[in-house]
Design a protein around this motif. Structure first.
Motif, PDB file in Angstrom:
ATOM      1  N   ALA A   1      15.895  73.545   1.362  1.00 44.30           N
ATOM      2  CA  ALA A   1      15.850  74.438   2.767  1.00 44.30           C
ATOM      3  C   ALA A   1      14.792  73.372   3.401  1.00 44.30           C
ATOM      4  N   ARG A   2      15.102  73.144   5.048  1.00 47.70           N
ATOM      5  CA  ARG A   2      14.100  72.303   5.757  1.00 47.70           C
ATOM      6  C   ARG A   2      13.314  73.275   6.482  1.00 47.70           C
ATOM      7  N   SER A   3      13.497  74.506   6.488  1.00 47.47           N
ATOM      8  CA  SER A   3      12.492  75.467   7.256  1.00 47.47           C
ATOM      9  C   SER A   3      12.515  76.824   6.448  1.00 47.47           C
ATOM     10  N   LEU A   4      11.381  77.447   6.972  1.00 44.41           N
ATOM     11  CA  LEU A   4      11.387  78.784   6.386  1.00 44.41           C
ATOM     12  C   LEU A   4      12.446  79.659   6.513  1.00 44.41           C
ATOM     13  N   LEU A   5      13.226  79.667   7.800  1.00 48.09           N
ATOM     14  CA  LEU A   5      14.306  80.283   8.006  1.00 48.09           C
ATOM     15  C   LEU A   5      15.556  80.098   7.232  1.00 48.09           C
ATOM     16  N   GLU A   6      15.669  78.869   6.781  1.00 47.56           N
ATOM     17  CA  GLU A   6      16.692  78.199   5.841  1.00 47.56           C
ATOM     18  C   GLU A   6      16.320  78.919   4.407  1.00 47.56           C
ATOM     19  N   ALA A   7      15.062  78.946   4.095  1.00 49.78           N
ATOM     20  CA  ALA A   7      14.827  79.422   2.538  1.00 49.78           C
ATOM     21  C   ALA A   7      15.174  80.854   2.639  1.00 49.78           C
ATOM     22  N   VAL A   8      14.843  81.611   3.610  1.00 48.32           N
ATOM     23  CA  VAL A   8      15.440  83.062   3.440  1.00 48.32           C
ATOM     24  C   VAL A   8      16.706  83.021   3.518  1.00 48.32           C
ATOM     25  N   LEU A   9      17.463  82.469   4.199  1.00 46.42           N
ATOM     26  CA  LEU A   9      19.024  82.667   4.269  1.00 46.42           C
ATOM     27  C   LEU A   9      19.529  82.340   2.945  1.00 46.42           C
ATOM     28  N   TRP A  10      18.934  81.684   2.306  1.00 41.11           N
ATOM     29  CA  TRP A  10      19.313  81.149   0.683  1.00 41.11           C
ATOM     30  C   TRP A  10      19.265  82.348   0.034  1.00 41.11           C
ATOM     31  N   HIS A  11      18.470  83.325   0.275  1.00 44.40           N
ATOM     32  CA  HIS A  11      18.738  84.474  -0.700  1.00 44.40           C
ATOM     33  C   HIS A  11      19.646  85.160  -0.889  1.00 44.40           C
ATOM     34  N   GLY A  12      20.010  85.503  -2.181  1.00 41.08           N
ATOM     35  CA  GLY A  12      21.214  86.387  -2.374  1.00 41.08           C
ATOM     36  C   GLY A  12      20.782  87.149  -3.585  1.00 41.08           C
TER      37      GLY A  12
END
Length: 514
Positions: free
Chosen positions: A475-486
């Motif tokens: 993840a290159r940003s905090l938003l990307e990190a959130v969007l990887w959650h499942g």
């Protein structure tokens, strides 16, 4: 030529365990690593009130700007912000912290060497110093390109347990994994002269577009991992790979000081409250205390104490022997005899027969325990407060538990009885197929990860730019990190994707303030 390509979630992870057997020595006995004074009934009631989640988002909570309690560093934010000592450290302990820092930064060399205090590297290794992986005491990162090094990311290796004896040892928490027979527990891509390295980790990415509300788009990097040029023959056909970047070092002593009973109180393996969140503890055998303990550290909570984490890293990452890992050849297996036969740096006269002696390991442990958490920024900013409310209302605090109170300790004044804000329950959660590595570790199955503490996360790029997040830095940003959650966090991710953009922006602004 790639001999093994493993895309994330290529295999179906086993279903989450719905029960948890807490070992009696964890549930019924005091934490052996803590010299703690038992809490009174009045203290327990007071703590319960203090750590209760807030319902007032009009202003910052009392003490919120000091996430590490009195140990919080209030120093100016710059690249060295993760390298500060506990603010409440007694003056007489500052020298120990500085010497520990020196050992943490020390560049180790191969044996034999005229610099006897620093020899013993390898023979197989991933880095020459602790600081090489934990850059400025922050997190590591994947390589930026083909020519960039892979020092702060490596591959964990293991195989399934194939005998009843190994299965029983894992069930009893005496083992967490079975190492790959020829290559051991991690791929070491560097070696001293005359010894072949184990291979080279290769990483490939493809982009995956994600549509968000209000016309916003995001792109996620989907990684694939493989091993080139294996130095010791084919890997086991059932080998399991898991990439790991080095995590940030701040606040470790405070996390270690949280009573195990308080962490276990948040476990809900059967989802009894029906919120879809099933936090489970991991356990591991401690060679230091010769008993099973609650796991707290590592991406899957497979290590119980800071001292063991330090000793494991010395042996696994650098091949430096110590009291918990006495072999001078580090992780070399029986299939790597040139490695086992190479000279080592143990010297019975001045280092207890180890390449780092007991006092040296203790100094690095003290340093690691006392890397301070930075103060919050903009905690009472209206946008940050709105983002905090979004974080709470969306249900993120079900895993990212905001607050704990550490034990009242007689021998660690810096960590004693502090209100801390790690934003982690230190438990395992199923994060879904997108983040699954398919590699169990102790009680953690192939899709479970320990909730990552969020304190200091907004300063990641300040310490080492550009910022990278998650266990492999994809993840290159905090938003990307959130969007990887499942998995257990799928509902929260969907809420973030569909909420109004101003709320989503406020949520990220809140995370940046931590």
């Amino acid at each position: 030529m790639a001999v093994l390509g493993v895309p994330q979630a290529a295999s179906s992870p086993p279903p989450p365990m719905t029960t948890v057997d807490i070992p009696a020595e964890v549930a019924e006995q005091p934490d052996p690593h803590l010299s703690a004074v038992p809490r009174t009934k009045a203290e327990r009631a007071r703590i319960a009130a203090v750590i209760r989640p807030t319902t007032d988002f009009t202003r910052a909570e009392e003490y919120e700007v000091r996430p590490g309690g009195a140990a919080t560093t209030m120093k100016q934010v710059n690249r060295d912000i993760f390298s500060q000592s506990s603010a409440n450290m007694p003056f007489e302990s500052e020298l120990d912290f500085k010497v520990g820092n020196g050992l943490f930064r020390k560049i180790w060399v191969s044996s034999p060497s005229s610099t006897r205090a620093s020899d013993g590297l390898g023979p197989l290794f991933n880095a020459r110093s602790c600081q090489s992986c934990h850059i400025k005491d922050g997190r590591g990162h994947p390589p930026a390109g083909e020519d960039d090094d892979r020092v702060s990311i490596f591959l964990r290796l293991s195989v399934p347990p194939r005998t009843d004896e190994l299965k029983a040892a894992i069930a009893a928490h005496l083992l967490t994994v079975v190492p790959e027979p020829s290559y051991g527990g991690q791929l070491q891509d560097l070696a001293v002269q005359g010894v072949p390295a184990e291979g080279r980790m290769e990483i490939g990415y493809r982009e995956m577009a994600v549509a968000l509300s209000d016309g916003e788009m995001a792109s996620l990097r989907v990684p694939t991992y493989s091993i080139d040029d294996p130095g010791y023959g084919p890997l086991d056909p059932e080998v399991m790979l898991s990439p790991r970047v080095a995590p940030a070092m701040i606040g470790l002593g405070l996390l270690e000081a949280v009573p195990a009973r308080d962490i276990l109180a948040n476990a809900d393996p059967n989802d009894a409250d029906g919120d879809g969140i099933s936090g489970r503890p991991n356990f591991a055998f401690s060679p230091e205390f010769q008993r099973v303990m609650l796991g707290r550290f590592g991406w899957k909570a497979g290590t119980p104490t800071v001292r063991q984490q330090s000793a494991d890293a010395f042996a696994g990452d650098m091949g430096i022997s110590n009291v918990l890992h006495p072999a001078g050849y580090g992780e070399c297996t029986e299939a790597q005899m040139a490695c086992r036969d190479a000279p080592d740096g143990a010297d019975a006269d001045d280092r207890d027969g180890f390449e780092i002696d007991g006092p040296g390991l203790d100094l690095v442990t003290f340093y690691s325990r006392n890397l301070a958490v930075p103060a919050r920024r903009d905690a009472d900013d209206p946008t940050v407060l709105r983002g905090k409310q979004v974080f709470n209302d969306t249900g993120c605090i079900a895993c990212h538990t905001p607050k704990f109170v550490t034990a009242r300790l007689t021998d660690r004044p810096e960590q004693s009885f502090q209100l801390i804000w790690p934003y982690s329950d230190l438990l395992l959660h199923d994060m879904g197929p997108g983040l699954a590595d398919g590699r169990p570790e102790g009680a953690a199955n192939g899709s479970e990860w320990r909730t990552a503490p969020l304190w200091g996360i907004g300063l990641t790029a300040t310490v080492d730019e550009p910022a990278h997040f998650l266990h492999d830095g994809r993840a290159r940003s905090l938003l990307e990190a959130v969007l990887w959650h499942g998995g257990e966090a799928e509902a929260q991710k969907q809420a973030v994707m569909t909420m109004p953009k101003p709320d989503r922006d406020a949520l990220i602004r809140f995370l940046e303030s931590l």
